[in-house]
Design a protein around this motif. Structure first.
Motif, PDB file in Angstrom:
ATOM      1  N   THR A 201       0.852  -1.184   0.000  1.00  0.00           N
ATOM      2  CA  THR A 201       0.000   0.000   0.000  1.00  0.00           C
ATOM      3  C   THR A 201       0.891   1.238   0.000  1.00  0.00           C
ATOM      4  N   SER A 202       0.320   2.344  -0.402  1.00  0.00           N
ATOM      5  CA  SER A 202       1.069   3.601  -0.364  1.00  0.00           C
ATOM      6  C   SER A 202       0.098   4.747  -0.149  1.00  0.00           C
ATOM      7  N   SER A 203       0.471   5.650   0.738  1.00  0.00           N
ATOM      8  CA  SER A 203      -0.287   6.877   0.951  1.00  0.00           C
ATOM      9  C   SER A 203      -1.751   6.610   1.304  1.00  0.00           C
ATOM     10  N   ASN A 204      -2.009   5.565   2.081  1.00  0.00           N
ATOM     11  CA  ASN A 204      -3.386   5.352   2.512  1.00  0.00           C
ATOM     12  C   ASN A 204      -3.687   6.206   3.741  1.00  0.00           C
ATOM     13  N   PHE A 205      -4.945   6.307   4.089  1.00  0.00           N
ATOM     14  CA  PHE A 205      -5.358   7.213   5.152  1.00  0.00           C
ATOM     15  C   PHE A 205      -4.768   6.814   6.499  1.00  0.00           C
ATOM     16  N   PHE A 206      -4.692   5.530   6.773  1.00  0.00           N
ATOM     17  CA  PHE A 206      -4.166   5.072   8.055  1.00  0.00           C
ATOM     18  C   PHE A 206      -2.677   5.407   8.187  1.00  0.00           C
ATOM     19  N   SER A 207      -1.937   5.239   7.110  1.00  0.00           N
ATOM     20  CA  SER A 207      -0.517   5.590   7.134  1.00  0.00           C
ATOM     21  C   SER A 207      -0.321   7.087   7.326  1.00  0.00           C
ATOM     22  N   LEU A 208      -1.200   7.875   6.678  1.00  0.00           N
ATOM     23  CA  LEU A 208      -1.139   9.330   6.827  1.00  0.00           C
ATOM     24  C   LEU A 208      -1.335   9.725   8.292  1.00  0.00           C
ATOM     25  N   LEU A 209      -2.301   9.093   8.955  1.00  0.00           N
ATOM     26  CA  LEU A 209      -2.547   9.395  10.367  1.00  0.00           C
ATOM     27  C   LEU A 209      -1.357   9.007  11.227  1.00  0.00           C
ATOM     28  N   ASN A 212       1.680  11.426  10.735  1.00  0.00           N
ATOM     29  CA  ASN A 212       1.535  12.811  11.192  1.00  0.00           C
ATOM     30  C   ASN A 212       1.029  12.950  12.627  1.00  0.00           C
ATOM     31  N   TYR A 213       0.378  11.909  13.157  1.00  0.00           N
ATOM     32  CA  TYR A 213      -0.193  12.017  14.503  1.00  0.00           C
ATOM     33  C   TYR A 213       0.247  10.908  15.453  1.00  0.00           C
ATOM     34  N   GLY A 214       0.958   9.927  14.928  1.00  0.00           N
ATOM     35  CA  GLY A 214       1.397   8.841  15.786  1.00  0.00           C
ATOM     36  C   GLY A 214       0.285   7.837  16.051  1.00  0.00           C
ATOM     37  N   TRP A 215       0.613   6.865  16.891  1.00  0.00           N
ATOM     38  CA  TRP A 215      -0.346   5.792  17.171  1.00  0.00           C
ATOM     39  C   TRP A 215      -1.587   6.316  17.886  1.00  0.00           C
ATOM     40  N   LEU A 216      -1.418   7.273  18.786  1.00  0.00           N
ATOM     41  CA  LEU A 216      -2.570   7.822  19.501  1.00  0.00           C
ATOM     42  C   LEU A 216      -3.512   8.532  18.536  1.00  0.00           C
TER      43      LEU A 216
END
Length: 280
Positions: A201-209, A212-216
């Protein structure tokens, strides 16, 4: 009925999937504009069940609103539109839902009609921005909403005992909602660990989160999106029950109307697209 549902679903997939994968953005934009215009037509019919004739005029006005936003679109204006729509879903809709079937529509019909002139254009811009960010980005958001619905259905069937909102949707349970959340979080975890490491996968929403925001942030925002997908479904059920209709329309044989298919997407799209625009 099942045969009709299957045929309609296959026909929709035959149109949607090639448009997502292969069509130029302009053709995808035209297709989505048709969808949101039809959804606006249904929105009016639910708000004004005794005045269906003006639904066509309202749908045209919604398309005009979309055109005006498009003509003057800048990233800041798009963010404003998405933000206004997110505020509508996060703050106003829960207030309306707390009143359940006692909601006074004589007071809220016109405010909701005016809100629709922002909601549906925002849906268009959200879908187009997510697709512009890559197919993986859009599909991951769609999968989030679909998984929340599928997980809730099967978990509710297997374990559902406590009703989530019995007046609005008697079939939904708290256990089902939790099951949908678990499935989405599992997909998110697999997406940012196993699939990302395998470069599937690449640049999916979960990876973006996660980036930029970490696991939390991944946990919190994904959970919010699951809640909002349920909210969209329940809010449309509230509107239909107050209007005294089973489906938003009969445009999709065996499936009801457009809003019946996209109700869970309407709150999630502006939130996810707003987040995506921050890192465009």
């Amino acid at each position: 009925m099942l045969k009709t549902r299957v045929i309609t679903a296959l026909a929709l997939l035959a149109v949607l999937l090639p448009a997502l994968w292969f069509a130029p953005l302009i053709w995808l934009g035209i297709l989505i504009a048709v969808v949101v215009t039809l959804a606006a037509w249904e929105w009016w019919r639910m708000l004004f069940p005794a005045n269906h004739k003006r639904a066509f005029s309202y749908a045209g006005l919604c398309l005009l609103s979309l055109s005006i936003w498009f003509m003057y679109a800048s990233i800041d204006l798009i963010r404003l539109l998405l933000l206004l729509t997110a505020i509508f879903w996060i703050f106003l809709v829960p207030y309306l839902m707390r009143q359940s079937l006692n909601l006074d529509m004589t007071q809220w019909r016109w405010p909701l009609a005016i809100s629709g002139l922002f909601i549906f254009p925002a849906c268009w811009f959200a879908l187009m921005h997510l697709r512009g960010g890559g197919l993986s980005l859009l599909l991951s958001v769609l999968v989030l909403v679909w998984a929340a619905d599928i997980g809730a259905y099967f978990a509710g069937k297997a374990f559902g005992k406590h009703k989530l909102a019995i007046q609005l949707s008697p079939g939904k349970s708290i256990e089902g909602a939790v099951g949908g959340w678990v499935l989405v979080m599992s997909i998110a975890f697999v997406s940012v660990t196993v699939l990302d490491e395998m470069s599937l996968t690449s640049s999916n929403f979960f990876s973006l989160l996660l980036t930029n925001y970490g696991w939390l942030g991944l946990f919190g925002i994904t959970s919010l999106c699951v809640v909002m997908s349920i909210e969209g479904d329940l809010f449309e059920s509230q509107m239909k029950r107050i209007a005294g209709v089973k489906d938003s329309s009969a445009l999709l044989p065996g499936h009801g109307g457009i809003l019946d298919r996209i109700d869970a997407l309407l709150p999630v799209l502006p939130v996810t697209a707003l987040i995506a625009t921050l890192f465009a």
